[in-house]
Scaffold this motif. Structure first.
Motif, mmCIF file in Angstrom:
data_model
loop_
_atom_site.group_PDB
_atom_site.id
_atom_site.type_symbol
_atom_site.label_atom_id
_atom_site.label_comp_id
_atom_site.label_asym_id
_atom_site.label_seq_id
_atom_site.Cartn_x
_atom_site.Cartn_y
_atom_site.Cartn_z
ATOM 1 N N LEU A 270 -51.148 -62.768 55.499
ATOM 2 C CA LEU A 270 -50.805 -62.555 56.905
ATOM 3 C C LEU A 270 -49.433 -61.919 57.073
ATOM 4 N N ILE A 271 -48.537 -62.227 56.141
ATOM 5 C CA ILE A 271 -47.166 -61.699 56.191
ATOM 6 C C ILE A 271 -46.898 -60.955 54.879
ATOM 7 N N PRO A 272 -47.198 -59.653 54.813
ATOM 8 C CA PRO A 272 -46.934 -58.898 53.593
ATOM 9 C C PRO A 272 -45.443 -58.697 53.360
ATOM 10 N N VAL A 276 -41.821 -59.103 55.792
ATOM 11 C CA VAL A 276 -40.642 -59.920 55.488
ATOM 12 C C VAL A 276 -39.388 -59.057 55.506
ATOM 13 N N ALA A 277 -39.485 -57.862 54.940
ATOM 14 C CA ALA A 277 -38.327 -56.955 54.890
ATOM 15 C C ALA A 277 -37.873 -56.543 56.283
ATOM 16 N N PRO A 305 -47.315 -62.970 50.036
ATOM 17 C CA PRO A 305 -47.308 -62.830 48.582
ATOM 18 C C PRO A 305 -45.964 -63.141 47.938
ATOM 19 N N LEU A 306 -44.886 -63.156 48.725
ATOM 20 C CA LEU A 306 -43.570 -63.460 48.178
ATOM 21 C C LEU A 306 -43.326 -64.959 48.024
#
Length: 380
Positions: A270-272, A276-277, A305-306
């Motif tokens: 949901l949050i690639p 985030v960047a 994924p982070l």
């Protein structure tokens, strides 16, 4: 019949499958309850409380010499080695982990995985996923508040006004709805999104704004209905439109909490990393799907994924919390709710005289029994 409640041996697991409240009720059902000494320590339940409720306190070896074992987490290989064939096992047993299920079956244990509980009115009192997700949603907000370097509510002070934190919650199941309610109590401004349009009214009733991604095809509408009370994987076309909207809202958010899980499948992204960047420095992401995302180079993230399982990291100025067992951080209440779920289930597999009675014609019993097939018929 003898029912054993062992201490949980997995790392950072502070919950226990039975409390003095439920032990007392099991004893009233003509059961002999064996509780391992120290089993309730993580939940701040002393041994004396169990003894007063009618339990027999035993050591680690003796607790597994029972006819039924009540667990929070699936047994370790060592614990399985201490159980005799035919012992009934009840707990959260990772039913989608084929290797673990195979080990349980090889040990000859009739086992009930409570994660497979059907989402029906009759099964509500036994729904361990809901009771524990409720706690996870609550704790996620408190964790986010502790990591966020600003206030949550609007504050008017002599030194000036502090704006309320903007919170984005992705996934409005039990955990997401509790996160909305908790964040609202703390004075945040909340937006929330979910694949199921039916939850819009629930989201708005709790004081959050619903982020609507309209459906454009019949395939999207059908998938959005979910299955058995759980979300289903959405078509790529809808996911692309949702991702674009989430990216824009996450850029404005101070706190993002993701709760999306699909039973038996990897958690959706949901949050690639690029989102985030783009988030504000000092913002916080709490990922309730940590450790259950797609496998990337031998490591599983979550809805992001982070995310790193059981760690809090800082990436692009964003704090990302990947705790995998938030309910264990509220162990006393989590144990109380879980133990009540277990007790209500155990009643289903006990006869009128307190004897074991596994009736596979019962939809709840059949749904939770691992490897249920015609080889296991009603046992009296």
């Amino acid at each position: 019949m003898r029912i054993g409640i062992p201490a949980e041996s997995r790392a950072a697991e502070a919950r226990v499958a039975g409390t003095p409240e439920t032990v007392k009720k099991l004893v009233a059902l003509n059961q002999t309850v064996l509780v391992q000494r120290g089993a309730g320590a993580g939940a701040f339940i002393p041994d004396d409380a169990y003894a007063h409720a009618g339990a027999t306190l035993v050591n680690a070896g003796e607790v597994f010499d029972a006819d039924m074992i009540l667990k929070v987490r699936t047994p370790t290989t060592d614990e399985l080695g201490h159980m005799k064939r035919g012992t009934v096992l009840v707990g959260m047993l990772d039913p989608y982990d084929a290797d673990q299920v195979a080990r349980i079956r090889a040990a000859g244990l009739p086992a009930f995985a409570l994660e497979l509980m059907p989402r029906t009115t009759r099964a509500q009192s036994m729904d361990v996923l809901s009771s524990q997700a409720n706690i996870a949603g609550y704790k996620a907000v408190l964790l986010a508040a502790s990591l966020y370097p600003r206030f949550m509510p609007t504050l008017m002070t002599a030194a000036g006004t502090v704006k309320a934190a903007r919170v984005l919650i992705l996934g409005a199941g039990v955990a997401g709805l509790q996160a909305i309610a908790t964040a609202k109590r703390l004075g945040a401004v909340i937006e929330a999104s979910d694949v199921r349009p039916a939850v819009k009214e629930q989201i708005e009733s709790l004081g959050a704004k619903f982020l609507d991604v309209p459906f454009e095809t019949d395939e999207e509408r059908e998938a959005a209905k979910g299955s058995g009370g759980y979300a289903r994987a959405m078509p790529a076309s809808w996911l692309a439109r949702q991702a674009a909207l989430v990216h824009e809202r996450a850029k404005q958010a101070d706190i993002v909490i993701t709760t999306a899980l699909i039973p038996g499948r990897s958690a959706p992204t949901l949050i690639p990393a690029q989102t985030v960047a783009a988030m504000k420095p000092g913002s916080v992401l709490v990922d309730l799907a940590a450790g259950r995302g797609p496998d990337i180079d031998g490591r599983r993230g979550g809805n992001c994924p982070l995310t790193q399982a059981d760690a809090v990291i800082t990436c692009h100025g964003v704090r990302i919390a990947g705790h995998t067992n938030l309910p264990a951080m509220v162990a006393t209440d989590a144990s109380a709710l879980y133990a009540r779920n277990v007790l209500d289930f155990v009643k289903l597999i006990l006869g009128s005289e307190g004897q074991l009675s596994i009736d596979t014609s019962d939809d709840i019993v059949a749904a939770t029994l691992l490897g249920h097939d015609s080889s296991l018929q009603k046992t009296a």
